[in-house]
Write an enzyme that holds these catalytic residues in place. Structure first.
Site, PDB file in Angstrom:
ATOM      1  N   GLY A 231      76.528  23.367  30.796  1.00  0.00           N
ATOM      2  CA  GLY A 231      77.218  24.346  31.638  1.00  0.00           C
ATOM      3  C   GLY A 231      77.014  23.984  33.098  1.00  0.00           C
ATOM      4  O   GLY A 231      76.779  22.819  33.425  1.00  0.00           O
TER       5      GLY A 231
ATOM      6  N   ILE B  77      74.528  24.599  35.211  1.00  0.00           N
ATOM      7  CA  ILE B  77      73.208  24.053  35.573  1.00  0.00           C
ATOM      8  C   ILE B  77      72.992  22.699  34.890  1.00  0.00           C
ATOM      9  O   ILE B  77      72.529  21.740  35.524  1.00  0.00           O
ATOM     10  CB  ILE B  77      72.092  25.067  35.240  1.00  0.00           C
TER      11      ILE B  77
ATOM     12  N   THR C 189      63.946  25.513  31.584  1.00  0.00           N
ATOM     13  CA  THR C 189      64.106  26.412  32.741  1.00  0.00           C
ATOM     14  C   THR C 189      65.174  27.460  32.419  1.00  0.00           C
ATOM     15  O   THR C 189      65.717  28.074  33.334  1.00  0.00           O
ATOM     16  CB  THR C 189      64.510  25.645  34.022  1.00  0.00           C
ATOM     17  N   SER C 190      65.469  27.658  31.109  1.00  0.00           N
ATOM     18  CA  SER C 190      66.553  28.594  30.763  1.00  0.00           C
ATOM     19  C   SER C 190      65.985  29.984  30.475  1.00  0.00           C
ATOM     20  O   SER C 190      65.824  30.788  31.409  1.00  0.00           O
ATOM     21  CB  SER C 190      67.379  28.040  29.601  1.00  0.00           C
ATOM     22  N   ARG C 191      65.671  30.241  29.225  1.00  0.00           N
ATOM     23  CA  ARG C 191      65.014  31.491  28.841  1.00  0.00           C
ATOM     24  C   ARG C 191      63.969  31.152  27.786  1.00  0.00           C
ATOM     25  O   ARG C 191      64.216  30.330  26.889  1.00  0.00           O
ATOM     26  CB  ARG C 191      66.016  32.491  28.263  1.00  0.00           C
TER      27      ARG C 191
ATOM     28  N   GLU D 150      56.824  37.199  29.384  1.00  0.00           N
ATOM     29  CA  GLU D 150      56.533  36.970  30.808  1.00  0.00           C
ATOM     30  C   GLU D 150      56.010  38.268  31.413  1.00  0.00           C
ATOM     31  O   GLU D 150      56.571  39.323  31.130  1.00  0.00           O
ATOM     32  CB  GLU D 150      57.798  36.506  31.535  1.00  0.00           C
TER      33      GLU D 150
ATOM     34  N   HIS E  12      58.473  31.356  36.290  1.00  0.00           N
ATOM     35  CA  HIS E  12      59.907  31.696  36.332  1.00  0.00           C
ATOM     36  C   HIS E  12      60.442  31.676  37.774  1.00  0.00           C
ATOM     37  O   HIS E  12      60.853  32.701  38.315  1.00  0.00           O
ATOM     38  CB  HIS E  12      60.160  33.063  35.670  1.00  0.00           C
TER      39      HIS E  12
HETATM   40  C1  GLV Z   1      67.015  33.740  36.474  1.00  0.00           C
HETATM   41  O1  GLV Z   1      66.352  33.430  35.523  1.00  0.00           O
HETATM   42  C2  GLV Z   1      68.406  34.034  36.383  1.00  0.00           C
HETATM   43  O2  GLV Z   1      68.923  34.203  35.265  1.00  0.00           O
HETATM   44  O3  GLV Z   1      69.068  34.137  37.425  1.00  0.00           O
END
Ligand code: GLV
Length: 331
Positions: free
Chosen positions: A158, A160, A238-240, A269, A288
């Site tokens: 996508g 990112i 770095t997503s979820r 978290e 995060h």
């Molecule tokens: C941060 O994790 C966002 O989704 O913007």
């Protein structure tokens, strides 16, 4: 402030540029604490609210919506919105806004920082330099794999993922990717090659995840997937957090089934201090901060304020998450 301005609850203090927009168009109550409003407080505060500006730490579900009879817009300061029951909002005609686009490159930068840090053992090396253990330059001290010319597997091409591919291309990496759709742009511009997940996992030196969290992507990476990766491979997320089965990742790292990981997100978290990941040297842990540049966090807050105000004014949100509900319409 005129009392006929719409009543709004903002769940944390935002940068001034955003607060000005919010205050110009609403009678806003702003939660001033560092910690999110407790659930009971949130439920109480939304009772009279026509607008809600929230963060990913606030759970927005049917119970909350049922407590908020006047609510006409939910605006989240984040691109991800898995904390929000969007279907429940849409069913009530309430548009939900998010902040895509503005954080793409900043998050891709952080992904690359984590990738480099995990590969080149930056955090370990910093600890070493401070510890007094550094006696001399030593041929194989703190060595790790090269990043340049290695193979990077991107799960989710996508916005990112695409910007991560651009950075990888600059490092002359070979890029594999998997996604529901082909990305002609990534293929043409960065030489990215489409692959199924199994092939990507078995051939990549680095694997990075850039999918939203949905029922389909929950635990997308589990024991079976880590088992397919090379023992020398490094995993980045770095997503979820819940896209990864964290217990399986821990086992894979501990048993050196994979070499290392760089994680900005976790299943719970903040990461509990009792979490076994904290005992491992081969993982870099961040709190995060993917989008945490000053400029980007400010732009996200401004965009969230703009979504909120548009919603209050009955205008289409600049960034609605459900294209079928861009402005409030009583069902
Ligand atoms: C941060 O994790 C966002 O989704 O913007």
């Amino acid at each position: 402030m005129s009392s006929n301005l719409p009543c709004v609850f903002v769940t944390r203090r935002l940068p001034d540029a955003a607060m000005e927009i919010i205050h110009s168009a609403s009678a806003a109550e702003v939660w001033q604490e560092e910690m999110p409003p407790p659930r009971a407080v949130l439920l109480e505060k939304v009772r009279a609210a026509e607008g809600l500006l929230c963060l990913l730490t606030d759970r927005i579900d049917a119970e909350l919506l049922d407590n908020a009879p006047n609510l006409r817009v939910v605006s989240q300061m984040a691109v991800g919105f898995d904390n929000i029951d969007v279907a429940a909002c849409s069913a009530r005609g309430i548009p939900v806004g998010n902040t895509p686009g503005v954080l793409t490159e900043t998050t891709a930068d952080l992904t690359f920082a984590l990738l480099l840090a995990a590969a080149r053992r930056i955090v370990e090396a910093d600890r070493y330099a401070r510890s007094g253990a550094w006696q001399t330059w030593s041929p194989m001290l703190l060595t790790g794999p090269d990043v340049h010319h290695a193979t990077l597997g991107i799960i989710g091409m996508g916005r990112i993922g695409y910007e991560v591919a651009r950075r990888a291309h600059g490092f002359e990496m070979n890029i594999l990717y998997t996604d529901a759709q082909r990305s002609e742009a990534a293929e043409q511009n960065f030489g990215a090659q489409f692959a199924d997940l199994g092939t990507l996992l078995s051939q990549s030196d680095f694997v990075t995840v850039h999918t939203p969290l949905t029922p389909q992507t929950r635990h997308l990476m589990g024991a079976q997937q880590f088992a397919r990766m090379k023992p020398s491979a490094i995993f980045i997320n770095t997503s979820r957090g819940p896209v990864v089965d964290q217990a399986a990742l821990y086992e894979a790292l501990k048993r050196r089934q994979i070499a290392a990981a760089g994680l900005d997100v976790f299943e719970v978290e903040p990461l509990p201090l009792t979490d076994p990941l904290l005992q491992l040297d081969n993982v870099v842990l961040l709190p995060h901060i993917g989008s945490a540049s000053i400029a980007t966090r400010t732009r996200m807050a401004v965009l969230a304020a703009e979504n909120l105000v548009a919603g209050l004014q009955g205008l289409p949100l600049p960034h609605p998450v459900d294209p079928a509900v861009t402005r409030f319409a009583r069902p």
